[in-house]
Design a protein around this motif. Sequence first.
Motif, PDB file in Angstrom:
ATOM      1  N   GLN A 140       4.469   6.968  -1.644  1.00  0.00           N
ATOM      2  CA  GLN A 140       3.650   7.292  -0.480  1.00  0.00           C
ATOM      3  C   GLN A 140       2.170   7.311  -0.853  1.00  0.00           C
ATOM      4  O   GLN A 140       1.323   6.850  -0.080  1.00  0.00           O
ATOM      5  CB  GLN A 140       4.079   8.636   0.112  1.00  0.00           C
ATOM      6  CG  GLN A 140       5.445   8.572   0.773  1.00  0.00           C
ATOM      7  CD  GLN A 140       5.859   9.893   1.384  1.00  0.00           C
ATOM      8  OE1 GLN A 140       5.509  10.953   0.888  1.00  0.00           O
ATOM      9  NE2 GLN A 140       6.629   9.827   2.458  1.00  0.00           N
ATOM     10  N   ALA A 141       1.864   7.818  -2.042  1.00  0.00           N
ATOM     11  CA  ALA A 141       0.474   7.835  -2.497  1.00  0.00           C
ATOM     12  C   ALA A 141      -0.055   6.423  -2.675  1.00  0.00           C
ATOM     13  O   ALA A 141      -1.206   6.130  -2.315  1.00  0.00           O
ATOM     14  CB  ALA A 141       0.367   8.610  -3.804  1.00  0.00           C
ATOM     15  N   THR A 142       0.775   5.542  -3.201  1.00  0.00           N
ATOM     16  CA  THR A 142       0.365   4.145  -3.389  1.00  0.00           C
ATOM     17  C   THR A 142       0.025   3.505  -2.048  1.00  0.00           C
ATOM     18  O   THR A 142      -0.964   2.771  -1.928  1.00  0.00           O
ATOM     19  CB  THR A 142       1.475   3.351  -4.096  1.00  0.00           C
ATOM     20  OG1 THR A 142       1.694   3.935  -5.392  1.00  0.00           O
ATOM     21  CG2 THR A 142       1.096   1.888  -4.259  1.00  0.00           C
ATOM     22  N   ASP A 143       0.816   3.807  -1.021  1.00  0.00           N
ATOM     23  CA  ASP A 143       0.535   3.284   0.321  1.00  0.00           C
ATOM     24  C   ASP A 143      -0.799   3.820   0.846  1.00  0.00           C
ATOM     25  O   ASP A 143      -1.578   3.077   1.456  1.00  0.00           O
ATOM     26  CB  ASP A 143       1.658   3.659   1.289  1.00  0.00           C
ATOM     27  CG  ASP A 143       2.950   2.896   1.016  1.00  0.00           C
ATOM     28  OD1 ASP A 143       2.901   1.872   0.307  1.00  0.00           O
ATOM     29  OD2 ASP A 143       4.006   3.343   1.511  1.00  0.00           O
ATOM     30  N   LEU A 144      -1.058   5.102   0.610  1.00  0.00           N
ATOM     31  CA  LEU A 144      -2.324   5.689   1.060  1.00  0.00           C
ATOM     32  C   LEU A 144      -3.503   5.064   0.320  1.00  0.00           C
ATOM     33  O   LEU A 144      -4.549   4.772   0.915  1.00  0.00           O
ATOM     34  CB  LEU A 144      -2.319   7.204   0.837  1.00  0.00           C
ATOM     35  CG  LEU A 144      -1.344   8.018   1.692  1.00  0.00           C
ATOM     36  CD1 LEU A 144      -1.302   9.464   1.217  1.00  0.00           C
ATOM     37  CD2 LEU A 144      -1.728   7.955   3.165  1.00  0.00           C
ATOM     38  N   GLU A 145      -3.328   4.830  -0.987  1.00  0.00           N
ATOM     39  CA  GLU A 145      -4.387   4.205  -1.785  1.00  0.00           C
ATOM     40  C   GLU A 145      -4.668   2.785  -1.308  1.00  0.00           C
ATOM     41  O   GLU A 145      -5.832   2.352  -1.282  1.00  0.00           O
ATOM     42  CB  GLU A 145      -3.986   4.214  -3.260  1.00  0.00           C
ATOM     43  CG  GLU A 145      -4.037   5.603  -3.876  1.00  0.00           C
ATOM     44  CD  GLU A 145      -3.357   5.684  -5.235  1.00  0.00           C
ATOM     45  OE1 GLU A 145      -3.654   6.625  -5.989  1.00  0.00           O
ATOM     46  OE2 GLU A 145      -2.514   4.814  -5.548  1.00  0.00           O
TER      47      GLU A 145
END
Length: 198
Positions: A140-145
Amino acid sequence: MRYARAVLTAGSPEAYGQKLARMAREARTGITAADRRALIASRLLTPEWPERQLRITAVHAATGELHTFDRDSGVPLADAVTASCAVPAVWPVATIDGQDWIDGGVYSPANAHLAAGCERVVVIAPTASGNKVIVSPRSQATDLEAKGARVVVITPDAAARKAFGRNPLDPSRRAAAARAGLAQSAAHTEKVAAVLNS
């Protein structure tokens, strides 16, 4: 085994939520839903929603869909927290206005996708893992980044996991878990500051 079977046979987070909700409704938890709500209400610092934005997640038992409660939802804070903490087969299903709810962590350990649109995000997740249908906090963090956010993800380190023990819901482990979390926090101070001050 029932959790594992639900993962293997669900094709989406919603289907997984529905399966766990059925399991939760059948479970004998040793406490009534009313007593569970009263216990949670007694632990809140205040019965009122805070002025600053707070969104509390829960999964709708019938649809398996993720929902967020906030101060504008018309739901008392104690009800929202009770729904969000209704771990299937551990605590009773929570009922709000005739609708049944289970733990928001059934959809995701962090639900970090709800921070979409934010420029700076600190994700504190109780577990680093995902599975076939549940997206991990790091994913999920990768998607936000990818959408331009600065993100730091904090999950329990080895010492914290040891402090939790085999059952992270065991209340006798609270003090040890808190001490381990405090000790771990020093390792993340600079990264969190870098994100929040960017």
